[in-house]
Write an enzyme that holds these catalytic residues in place. Sequence first.
Site, mmCIF file in Angstrom:
data_model
loop_
_atom_site.group_PDB
_atom_site.id
_atom_site.type_symbol
_atom_site.label_atom_id
_atom_site.label_comp_id
_atom_site.label_asym_id
_atom_site.label_seq_id
_atom_site.Cartn_x
_atom_site.Cartn_y
_atom_site.Cartn_z
ATOM 1 N N ARG A 81 -32.945 -11.296 -0.971
ATOM 2 C CA ARG A 81 -33.412 -10.566 -1.828
ATOM 3 C C ARG A 81 -34.594 -10.954 -2.401
ATOM 4 N NH1 ARG A 81 -29.553 -9.196 -7.418
ATOM 5 N NH2 ARG A 81 -31.575 -7.933 -7.445
ATOM 6 N N ASN A 86 -35.505 -5.736 -14.716
ATOM 7 C CA ASN A 86 -35.692 -6.857 -13.133
ATOM 8 C C ASN A 86 -36.057 -7.717 -13.217
ATOM 9 O OD1 ASN A 86 -35.091 -3.562 -13.711
ATOM 10 N ND2 ASN A 86 -37.489 -3.238 -12.395
ATOM 11 N N HIS A 145 -33.266 -9.787 -17.655
ATOM 12 C CA HIS A 145 -31.938 -10.612 -16.646
ATOM 13 C C HIS A 145 -32.238 -11.843 -15.778
ATOM 14 C CE1 HIS A 145 -28.753 -6.637 -17.216
ATOM 15 N NE2 HIS A 145 -29.455 -6.994 -18.542
ATOM 16 N N GLU A 201 -33.458 11.646 -13.084
ATOM 17 C CA GLU A 201 -32.641 12.299 -14.008
ATOM 18 C C GLU A 201 -31.544 12.006 -15.091
ATOM 19 O OE1 GLU A 201 -29.082 10.219 -12.160
ATOM 20 O OE2 GLU A 201 -29.829 11.479 -10.843
ATOM 21 N N ALA A 212 -41.020 8.077 -11.193
ATOM 22 C CA ALA A 212 -41.522 6.580 -11.995
ATOM 23 C C ALA A 212 -43.611 7.385 -12.229
ATOM 24 C CB ALA A 212 -41.043 5.779 -12.238
HETATM 25 P P1 OAD Z 1 -30.177 1.919 -11.755
HETATM 26 O O1 OAD Z 1 -29.440 1.459 -10.846
HETATM 27 O O2 OAD Z 1 -28.085 1.697 -13.193
HETATM 28 O O3 OAD Z 1 -30.930 2.480 -12.654
HETATM 29 C C1 OAD Z 1 -31.595 3.593 -11.717
HETATM 30 C C2 OAD Z 1 -32.006 3.961 -12.638
HETATM 31 O O4 OAD Z 1 -33.307 4.859 -11.663
HETATM 32 C C3 OAD Z 1 -30.995 6.085 -12.450
HETATM 33 O O5 OAD Z 1 -30.948 6.564 -13.854
HETATM 34 C C4 OAD Z 1 -31.628 6.622 -11.683
HETATM 35 O O6 OAD Z 1 -31.642 7.731 -11.784
HETATM 36 C C5 OAD Z 1 -33.511 6.025 -11.437
HETATM 37 N N1 OAD Z 1 -33.693 6.541 -11.073
HETATM 38 C C6 OAD Z 1 -33.916 6.020 -9.475
HETATM 39 N N2 OAD Z 1 -35.077 6.145 -8.773
HETATM 40 C C7 OAD Z 1 -35.467 6.684 -9.787
HETATM 41 C C8 OAD Z 1 -37.453 6.857 -9.836
HETATM 42 N N3 OAD Z 1 -38.211 6.702 -8.412
HETATM 43 N N4 OAD Z 1 -37.942 6.963 -11.097
HETATM 44 C C9 OAD Z 1 -37.259 6.825 -11.831
HETATM 45 N N5 OAD Z 1 -36.086 6.769 -12.056
HETATM 46 C C10 OAD Z 1 -35.481 6.411 -11.160
HETATM 47 O O7 OAD Z 1 -30.302 -0.032 -12.496
HETATM 48 P P2 OAD Z 1 -30.583 -0.259 -13.863
HETATM 49 O O8 OAD Z 1 -29.922 0.374 -15.227
HETATM 50 O O9 OAD Z 1 -31.719 -0.955 -14.032
HETATM 51 O O10 OAD Z 1 -28.044 -6.608 -13.862
HETATM 52 O O11 OAD Z 1 -29.204 -0.993 -14.216
HETATM 53 C C11 OAD Z 1 -29.217 -2.401 -15.387
HETATM 54 C C12 OAD Z 1 -28.508 -3.096 -14.914
HETATM 55 O O12 OAD Z 1 -27.254 -3.431 -14.226
HETATM 56 C C13 OAD Z 1 -28.947 -4.080 -13.620
HETATM 57 O O13 OAD Z 1 -30.232 -4.895 -14.324
HETATM 58 C C14 OAD Z 1 -28.251 -5.404 -13.224
HETATM 59 C C15 OAD Z 1 -27.228 -4.451 -13.058
HETATM 60 O O14 OAD Z 1 -25.983 -4.587 -13.123
HETATM 61 C C16 OAD Z 1 -27.836 -7.003 -13.269
HETATM 62 O O15 OAD Z 1 -27.857 -8.185 -12.634
HETATM 63 C C17 OAD Z 1 -27.816 -8.914 -15.145
#
Ligand code: OAD
Length: 228
Positions: A55, A88, A105, A198, A214
């Site tokens: 990564r 992120n 994180h 969404e 975004a």
């Molecule tokens: P997720 O993968 O859970 O969620 C990503 C979000 O981004 C979803 O709600 C999508 O709908 C949205 N999304 C995708 N593409 C997009 C775009 N082009 N524009 C706008 N929105 C978009 O990711 P996180 O919420 O960041 O933690 O996950 C939270 C944490 O869970 C991460 O930091 C990580 C993970 O486990 C650790 O590793 C500690």
Amino acid sequence: MRIVVLTGAGISAESGLATFRDPGGLWQRHRPQDLATPEAFARDPDLVLGWYDARRAQLADVAPNAAHHALARLDAAWPHDFLLVTQNVDDLHARAGARRMVQMHGALKQARCEGCGAVHEWAGPMPRATPCPACGAARLRPNIVWFGEMPMHMRRIEAALEAADVFVAIGTSGTVYPAAGFVEALRPGARSLELNLEPSAVAHRFSETRQGPATTLVPALVEELLRG
Ligand code: OAD
């Protein structure tokens, strides 16, 4: 007017980095308990370090997008309190020029010594038994918050949320706490906006939600905020 922005993996999706929970996301392909826990690291350090090495290496192939750049523009131009809180671990906000930012994180491009606690900037792979540049112990790990561990910078984040007039959550699924609960830490009357492809799991907590990519929504919001 004090602004706090929270970002998640969705803001980096259009740069080419996979999110966690969308179709094809990292947690669709791997089990988090095999890769992102202290127990996984103790059981199979090579597997865990190799996954983070891959990564980290991928960051060389991607670049900040219009949403990262727009937030950096807001940070630079906003004369009042501003804090960008990102979940992120990529470096795209920093490469876009973010200054008032915390990575709750952790960061892919940092190593932390479990012996002395020193944090080192780290660009290449992190093979097992690499000595810590500060103390020499072979106890380096990615400076990443794993499941079951405390997120970083929480005191600063909580203080900013309590004082915020505007809170914006961008590209985060609202499933991982404490970040998913930030919208509930706001003062009554604070404006809260969710920008996401969404509705997230906590969309109903926001005073306003906007749906779309975004790279479209964030530059538009930044222009609005800067126009006043
Ligand atoms: P997720 O993968 O859970 O969620 C990503 C979000 O981004 C979803 O709600 C999508 O709908 C949205 N999304 C995708 N593409 C997009 C775009 N082009 N524009 C706008 N929105 C978009 O990711 P996180 O919420 O960041 O933690 O996950 C939270 C944490 O869970 C991460 O930091 C990580 C993970 O486990 C650790 O590793 C500690």
